[in-house]
Design an enzyme around this catalytic site. Structure first.
Site, PDB file in Angstrom:
ATOM      1  N   GLY A  20       0.824  -1.191   0.000  1.00  0.00           N
ATOM      2  CA  GLY A  20       0.000   0.000   0.000  1.00  0.00           C
ATOM      3  C   GLY A  20       0.860   1.244   0.000  1.00  0.00           C
ATOM      4  O   GLY A  20       2.015   1.218   0.437  1.00  0.00           O
ATOM      5  N   GLN A  62       2.434   9.928   1.566  1.00  0.00           N
ATOM      6  CA  GLN A  62       3.740   9.272   1.619  1.00  0.00           C
ATOM      7  C   GLN A  62       4.627   9.664   0.444  1.00  0.00           C
ATOM      8  O   GLN A  62       5.834   9.422   0.469  1.00  0.00           O
ATOM      9  CB  GLN A  62       3.580   7.752   1.642  1.00  0.00           C
ATOM     10  CG  GLN A  62       2.992   7.235   2.933  1.00  0.00           C
ATOM     11  CD  GLN A  62       2.908   5.731   2.910  1.00  0.00           C
ATOM     12  OE1 GLN A  62       1.940   5.175   2.396  1.00  0.00           O
ATOM     13  NE2 GLN A  62       3.940   5.082   3.427  1.00  0.00           N
ATOM     14  N   CYS A 111       5.829  -0.050   7.359  1.00  0.00           N
ATOM     15  CA  CYS A 111       5.421   1.117   6.573  1.00  0.00           C
ATOM     16  C   CYS A 111       6.607   1.596   5.753  1.00  0.00           C
ATOM     17  O   CYS A 111       7.729   1.665   6.271  1.00  0.00           O
ATOM     18  CB  CYS A 111       4.936   2.217   7.514  1.00  0.00           C
ATOM     19  SG  CYS A 111       4.340   3.701   6.672  1.00  0.00           S
ATOM     20  N   LEU A 112       6.353   1.922   4.494  1.00  0.00           N
ATOM     21  CA  LEU A 112       7.424   2.415   3.636  1.00  0.00           C
ATOM     22  C   LEU A 112       8.003   3.736   4.137  1.00  0.00           C
ATOM     23  O   LEU A 112       9.146   4.064   3.835  1.00  0.00           O
ATOM     24  CB  LEU A 112       6.912   2.572   2.201  1.00  0.00           C
ATOM     25  CG  LEU A 112       6.470   1.266   1.529  1.00  0.00           C
ATOM     26  CD1 LEU A 112       5.866   1.555   0.155  1.00  0.00           C
ATOM     27  CD2 LEU A 112       7.608   0.285   1.430  1.00  0.00           C
ATOM     28  N   HIS A 157      -4.654   0.736   7.424  1.00  0.00           N
ATOM     29  CA  HIS A 157      -3.330   1.344   7.530  1.00  0.00           C
ATOM     30  C   HIS A 157      -3.201   2.526   6.562  1.00  0.00           C
ATOM     31  O   HIS A 157      -2.786   3.619   6.960  1.00  0.00           O
ATOM     32  CB  HIS A 157      -2.256   0.282   7.235  1.00  0.00           C
ATOM     33  CG  HIS A 157      -0.861   0.796   7.260  1.00  0.00           C
ATOM     34  ND1 HIS A 157       0.018   0.496   8.273  1.00  0.00           N
ATOM     35  CD2 HIS A 157      -0.176   1.587   6.393  1.00  0.00           C
ATOM     36  CE1 HIS A 157       1.183   1.091   8.027  1.00  0.00           C
ATOM     37  NE2 HIS A 157       1.084   1.759   6.889  1.00  0.00           N
ATOM     38  N   GLU A 158      -3.572   2.305   5.306  1.00  0.00           N
ATOM     39  CA  GLU A 158      -3.453   3.375   4.307  1.00  0.00           C
ATOM     40  C   GLU A 158      -4.438   4.514   4.579  1.00  0.00           C
ATOM     41  O   GLU A 158      -4.099   5.689   4.429  1.00  0.00           O
ATOM     42  CB  GLU A 158      -3.629   2.823   2.893  1.00  0.00           C
ATOM     43  CG  GLU A 158      -2.595   1.787   2.495  1.00  0.00           C
ATOM     44  CD  GLU A 158      -1.153   2.207   2.712  1.00  0.00           C
ATOM     45  OE1 GLU A 158      -0.838   3.417   2.569  1.00  0.00           O
ATOM     46  OE2 GLU A 158      -0.326   1.336   3.034  1.00  0.00           O
ATOM     47  N   HIS A 206      -3.190   7.037   7.026  1.00  0.00           N
ATOM     48  CA  HIS A 206      -2.261   8.029   6.477  1.00  0.00           C
ATOM     49  C   HIS A 206      -2.999   9.289   6.024  1.00  0.00           C
ATOM     50  O   HIS A 206      -2.458  10.398   6.119  1.00  0.00           O
ATOM     51  CB  HIS A 206      -1.497   7.456   5.283  1.00  0.00           C
ATOM     52  CG  HIS A 206      -0.292   6.654   5.654  1.00  0.00           C
ATOM     53  ND1 HIS A 206       0.785   7.175   6.319  1.00  0.00           N
ATOM     54  CD2 HIS A 206      -0.009   5.349   5.431  1.00  0.00           C
ATOM     55  CE1 HIS A 206       1.694   6.239   6.499  1.00  0.00           C
ATOM     56  NE2 HIS A 206       1.239   5.109   5.971  1.00  0.00           N
TER      57      HIS A 206
END
Length: 177
Positions: free
Chosen positions: A47, A52, A102-103, A144-145, A148
């Site tokens: 994701g 991000q 997480c990226l 999760h996304e 953000h």
């Protein structure tokens, strides 16, 4: 298409509430979505939310890869998707603790409680409504996304810091499997 630079924890764009996308079909939004998908796949991740990649907009891309062991027959693979201006509704009181990364927070993982079942709704770049009720990993990725988009990182959802650490160390200890 292009690989985009990923914002790292501490950057203000990750901590703000994002603005709605005014025109989901606009060429710049389509280009952003295509670049985000390429970036997510290159990372590799499951994701990626617009903040991000330094874009404070309410959209994210995600995928649910196959080959995962799951006890839930409803928790199935899903192709790469985009959700623009999404809403998420938690269904029921059941929560499950599972590992997330997480990226934007590279090399770290934590066990995070999430709703096991959700309903989400959004649109794609063509204005097509996407509405699903999902469970398991699919529900976790979307939550999760979606977080953000409201400036929430997974570390803010943690309830027990004993389950937080460097990915390599956790893997060595067999903690995440």
């Amino acid at each position: 298409m292009a690989i985009l630079k990923i914002a790292r924890m501490g950057h203000p764009v990750l901590l703000q509430k994002c603005a709605p996308v005014a025109d989901p079909g606009a060429p710049e939004i389509r280009r952003l979505v295509a670049d985000m998908i390429e970036t997510m796949e290159d990372a590799p991740g499951v994701g990626l939310a617009a903040p991000q990649v330094y874009q404070p907009l309410r959209l994210f891309v995600f995928r649910v890869p196959g080959g995962r062991e799951t006890k839930d027959p409803e928790d199935t693979a899903s192709a790469t998707s985009v959700l623009i201006n999404p809403t998420v509704e938690l269904i029921g009181e059941e929560r499950a603790l599972a590992w997330e990364g997480c990226l934007s927070i590279p090399d770290l993982r934590a066990a995070v409680p999430r709703a096991t079942r959700i309903r989400y709704r959004g649109i794609d770049c063509d204005g097509t409504v996407i509405e699903r009720e999902v469970t398991g990993f699919h529900a976790r990725v979307v939550q999760h996304e979606y977080d953000h988009l409201d400036g929430i990182l997974y570390t803010m959802r943690m309830t027990d810091f004993r389950y937080f650490g460097f990915t390599a160390e956790l893997d060595r200890a067999g903690a995440t499997g």
